[in-house]
Structures are given as C-alpha cells and as structure tokens.
Scaffold this active site. Structure first.
Site, PDB file in Angstrom:
ATOM      1  N   SER A   8       0.726  -1.072   0.007  1.00  0.00           N
ATOM      2  CA  SER A   8       0.039  -0.125   0.121  1.00  0.00           C
ATOM      3  C   SER A   8       0.821   1.090   0.023  1.00  0.00           C
ATOM      4  CB  SER A   8      -0.985  -0.092   1.089  1.00  0.00           C
ATOM      5  OG  SER A   8      -1.515   1.423   1.494  1.00  0.00           O
ATOM      6  N   HIS A  33      -1.186  -1.410  -4.388  1.00  0.00           N
ATOM      7  CA  HIS A  33      -2.513  -1.062  -3.721  1.00  0.00           C
ATOM      8  C   HIS A  33      -2.607   0.508  -3.433  1.00  0.00           C
ATOM      9  CE1 HIS A  33      -5.949  -2.357  -1.453  1.00  0.00           C
ATOM     10  NE2 HIS A  33      -5.601  -1.424  -0.726  1.00  0.00           N
ATOM     11  N   ASP A  35      -5.219   3.161  -1.887  1.00  0.00           N
ATOM     12  CA  ASP A  35      -6.116   3.636  -1.052  1.00  0.00           C
ATOM     13  C   ASP A  35      -6.734   4.879  -1.469  1.00  0.00           C
ATOM     14  OD1 ASP A  35      -6.364   1.491   0.662  1.00  0.00           O
ATOM     15  OD2 ASP A  35      -4.272   1.792   1.357  1.00  0.00           O
ATOM     16  N   MET A  37      -9.535   7.637  -0.759  1.00  0.00           N
ATOM     17  CA  MET A  37     -10.414   8.137   0.435  1.00  0.00           C
ATOM     18  C   MET A  37     -10.898   9.365   0.219  1.00  0.00           C
ATOM     19  SD  MET A  37      -8.059   6.860   3.835  1.00  0.00           S
ATOM     20  CE  MET A  37      -7.027   5.555   3.840  1.00  0.00           C
ATOM     21  N   HIS A  66      -8.385   0.567  -4.259  1.00  0.00           N
ATOM     22  CA  HIS A  66      -9.465   0.430  -3.171  1.00  0.00           C
ATOM     23  C   HIS A  66     -10.260   1.501  -3.062  1.00  0.00           C
ATOM     24  CE1 HIS A  66     -10.169  -0.543   1.420  1.00  0.00           C
ATOM     25  NE2 HIS A  66     -11.317  -0.631   0.699  1.00  0.00           N
ATOM     26  N   MET A  68     -12.628   3.780  -1.257  1.00  0.00           N
ATOM     27  CA  MET A  68     -13.336   4.158   0.430  1.00  0.00           C
ATOM     28  C   MET A  68     -14.067   5.312  -0.202  1.00  0.00           C
ATOM     29  SD  MET A  68     -10.460   2.930   2.999  1.00  0.00           S
ATOM     30  CE  MET A  68      -8.792   2.809   1.991  1.00  0.00           C
ATOM     31  N   MET A 138     -11.333  -6.368   5.569  1.00  0.00           N
ATOM     32  CA  MET A 138     -10.654  -5.493   6.404  1.00  0.00           C
ATOM     33  C   MET A 138     -10.450  -5.752   7.722  1.00  0.00           C
ATOM     34  SD  MET A 138     -10.054  -2.781   4.207  1.00  0.00           S
ATOM     35  CE  MET A 138      -9.310  -1.503   5.604  1.00  0.00           C
ATOM     36  N   ASP A 176      -6.586  -6.596   4.564  1.00  0.00           N
ATOM     37  CA  ASP A 176      -6.001  -5.480   4.876  1.00  0.00           C
ATOM     38  C   ASP A 176      -6.297  -4.921   5.852  1.00  0.00           C
ATOM     39  OD1 ASP A 176      -5.051  -2.932   4.381  1.00  0.00           O
ATOM     40  OD2 ASP A 176      -6.397  -2.305   2.722  1.00  0.00           O
TER      41      ASP A 176
END
Length: 217
Positions: A8, A33, A35, A37, A66, A68, A138, A176
């Site tokens: 990540s 990865h 993330d 957000m 990913h 979110m 998660m 994760d």
C-alpha cells in the site's frame, strides 16, 4: 500460484513515491495497492483519479484500487479505460451491487467488494459472490494506516474460503490491515491469497522492501 502481495503506497514516502515503487518494480505476483479516500465514506482524504492516471504511466506494476468512497460508480467510470488490474469498492454503500458490477465487468480484469470489520461475511450472499473476482476483508477500520490487526477477520476469511471451495468459485480473498509476518501467516492458513501491507513493507529501508514482501508469501 504464489500469494499476491499488494504493497500500500499509503505508507510510502509521497515526496519520493516513484523512487520507492521502482525498488519493487520487478517483483512477481505483486499489485500496487492504492487507497482512495474521499473524506466522506471515511474521515481521511488521500488522492484521486489524476494521481492514479499518472501512476499508471510511471509503473508497470498492476494497480489495485481500493475505493473508500461514497460514489464508486463515478470512479469506476473515470478509470474504466486506464487499465486498472483490480478495483474494489465497499459493500456498505447504498447501491445495487449486481447492476454496478455487471456494468463495469468488461472494463476491469477484476472487481472486488470490501467489508468493514463490523460487517459479516455472511452478508455477501452466494449470488453476489459468484459475480466477484475478489473479496477484501478489512482487518482494521478503513481510513487510517498503522492500526493493529483485528482477529475476527480470520473467521471471515475461513468462512469465505469454505464457501469458495464448496461452490467451486474462484474469487481471491484479500486482507488489509495490520499485516505482518505473523498475522499474514494466520491469514494464509485460513485461505487468504492476497495480502495488503503498508508500513510492514515501506516502513523499512529500501534495501529491505523485497525481503519484507517475501516474508508474507
């Protein structure tokens, strides 16, 4: 097939991101990865679509996005022609999952759903699991890096692996949060075959990145 490791970049040095990524560029069975957000679905804000598009031009590593976010369809639409390896969004948002996955099936090699620590794996019914290429369990609350592993994730991995075997399904089980050599081994033993790790990899010196990755296999 080896366990896929997904470092990540949330834990990497963003002022020297390409330099950090270049160290692991030639590692096999590796996804990068990302993330994403939005400050709404989770409190924190990271990076968005322009950064992902730029990263795609700078690395040959498969990108594992990913989401979110509260509006995954917008991101899936904007990224559909970028060449993303896997895109995962959250089961907890309000949408018709079957329709959304079907709509973007042809644009992504892999589409996944993620479940938060308080969401039961049993909430993902069999017909939905049949549509998925990946389920992300998660093992921390999404939105913050560096948290400790929550052991209840192991029961979810075990359940999903059982359903996968019983129904001859092929979705990957990704985990994760708080992943290190010890927790990674526990997850693999329960059936996980794709693990996200941030500080465990990027928290070391660059000369140790590859070693850290291999300890998670």
């Amino acid at each position: 097939m080896k366990t896929i490791i997904s470092p990540s970049i949330l834990a990497a040095d963003f002022t020297n991101l390409i330099s950090d990524i270049s160290v692991i560029e030639d590692v096999n069975d590796l996804w990068l990865h990302l993330d994403v957000m939005d400050g709404h679905f989770v409190p924190n804000l990271t990076f968005g679509i322009p950064i992902i598009k730029q990263l795609k031009k700078k690395t040959k590593l498969p990108l594992d996005v990913h989401l979110m976010v509260t509006n995954p369809e917008f991101h899936m639409e904007e990224l559909k022609d970028v060449g993303i390896e896997n895109i995962t969004y959250h089961f907890e948002i309000e949408t018709n999952h079957m329709e959304l996955i079907s709509k973007y099936r042809s644009h992504y090699n892999s589409i996944g759903l993620s479940i938060k620590p308080k969401t039961k794996a049993q909430d993902l019914d069999l017909e939905l699991l049949k549509k998925l290429d990946l389920v992300l369990v998660m093992s921390v609350e999404p939105g913050f890096g560096g948290q400790s592993f929550m052991p209840n994730a192991l029961d979810k991995i075990e359940y999903l692996n059982k359903v996968r075997k019983e129904n001859n399904l092929s979705f990957k089980i990704q985990v994760d949060g708080g992943i290190n050599e010890e927790t990674g081994t526990k997850c693999r033993n329960k059936g996980a075959d794709n693990m996200v790790a941030g500080s465990y990899i990027f928290g070391k010196g660059k000369d140790q990145y590859k070693t850290q990755i291999e300890t998670l296999r």
